[in-house]
Design a protein around this motif. Sequence first.
Motif, mmCIF file in Angstrom:
data_model
loop_
_atom_site.group_PDB
_atom_site.id
_atom_site.type_symbol
_atom_site.label_atom_id
_atom_site.label_comp_id
_atom_site.label_asym_id
_atom_site.label_seq_id
_atom_site.Cartn_x
_atom_site.Cartn_y
_atom_site.Cartn_z
ATOM 1 N N HIS A 96 0.821 -1.220 0.000
ATOM 2 C CA HIS A 96 0.000 0.000 0.000
ATOM 3 C C HIS A 96 0.851 1.264 0.000
ATOM 4 C CE1 HIS A 96 -4.025 -1.629 0.234
ATOM 5 N NE2 HIS A 96 -3.644 -2.455 1.195
ATOM 6 N N LEU A 97 1.983 1.208 0.702
ATOM 7 C CA LEU A 97 2.850 2.380 0.807
ATOM 8 C C LEU A 97 3.953 2.391 -0.253
ATOM 9 C CD1 LEU A 97 3.317 2.448 4.700
ATOM 10 C CD2 LEU A 97 1.828 3.930 3.309
ATOM 11 N N ASP A 98 3.994 1.364 -1.078
ATOM 12 C CA ASP A 98 5.084 1.173 -2.033
ATOM 13 C C ASP A 98 6.426 1.264 -1.295
ATOM 14 O OD1 ASP A 98 6.232 0.593 -4.491
ATOM 15 O OD2 ASP A 98 6.421 2.702 -5.032
ATOM 16 N N ALA A 99 6.488 0.544 -0.200
ATOM 17 C CA ALA A 99 7.659 0.587 0.683
ATOM 18 C C ALA A 99 8.532 -0.647 0.491
ATOM 19 C CB ALA A 99 7.208 0.673 2.139
ATOM 20 N N HIS A 100 9.756 -0.526 0.944
ATOM 21 C CA HIS A 100 10.712 -1.636 0.963
ATOM 22 C C HIS A 100 10.714 -2.209 2.372
ATOM 23 C CE1 HIS A 100 14.238 -3.815 -0.607
ATOM 24 N NE2 HIS A 100 14.604 -3.819 0.659
ATOM 25 N N LEU A 101 10.539 -3.513 2.483
ATOM 26 C CA LEU A 101 10.454 -4.179 3.782
ATOM 27 C C LEU A 101 11.775 -4.872 4.104
ATOM 28 C CD1 LEU A 101 8.669 -5.024 6.175
ATOM 29 C CD2 LEU A 101 7.936 -6.990 4.798
ATOM 30 N N HIS A 102 12.344 -4.520 5.244
ATOM 31 C CA HIS A 102 13.550 -5.172 5.747
ATOM 32 C C HIS A 102 13.111 -6.161 6.814
ATOM 33 C CE1 HIS A 102 16.453 -2.447 3.828
ATOM 34 N NE2 HIS A 102 15.477 -1.560 3.953
ATOM 35 N N VAL A 103 13.283 -7.444 6.536
ATOM 36 C CA VAL A 103 12.916 -8.499 7.473
ATOM 37 C C VAL A 103 14.188 -8.932 8.177
ATOM 38 C CG1 VAL A 103 11.925 -10.802 7.711
ATOM 39 C CG2 VAL A 103 11.024 -9.225 5.979
#
Length: 157
Positions: free
Chosen positions: A44-51
């Motif tokens: 939704h935020l066009d974000a990059h997720l760091h797991v």
Amino acid sequence: MRDDTSAESLPHAASAGSTQMVLGWDLHPNSFAALRFAVVMAQHLDAHLHVVHVVDVDDLPIDPDAWNWEEQLDQRLTEDATTARTLLDQLHAHWTYHAARGRPSDVIADLAEETDALMIILGGPRGGVHSFIETLAGQSVSHQLTCQYGRPVLIVP
């Protein structure tokens, strides 16, 4: 501080100016729920997720005297990473997987600071006596992150 980190991301990694989010992840059910929620939010935020997975007692082999203890630990960490990457690949998000050793709240907060993350996302408490004692003693990761660091923390039940 982190003393052992590996990272891998999808080929279409986020640009430097994009929104970043950090997710603390392990193999507990609440963590899986948080991962699914974080992916939807990232889309939704066009974000990059760091797991980020911080090595904990659940990752350690049962017999500390085993001749191949290090090999067993490496195998377990590889299995954890494969599980996370398989889930992330299915969810079609921009992501990077990090594995680290250290105090979980410090590792997660350091990564959030490094990436200038919008927020940190965690699964809800594991529950049970152990979780209750950690909370009372101020040792729960969510408690440490909300009390000691200045970044928003989202707890997913």
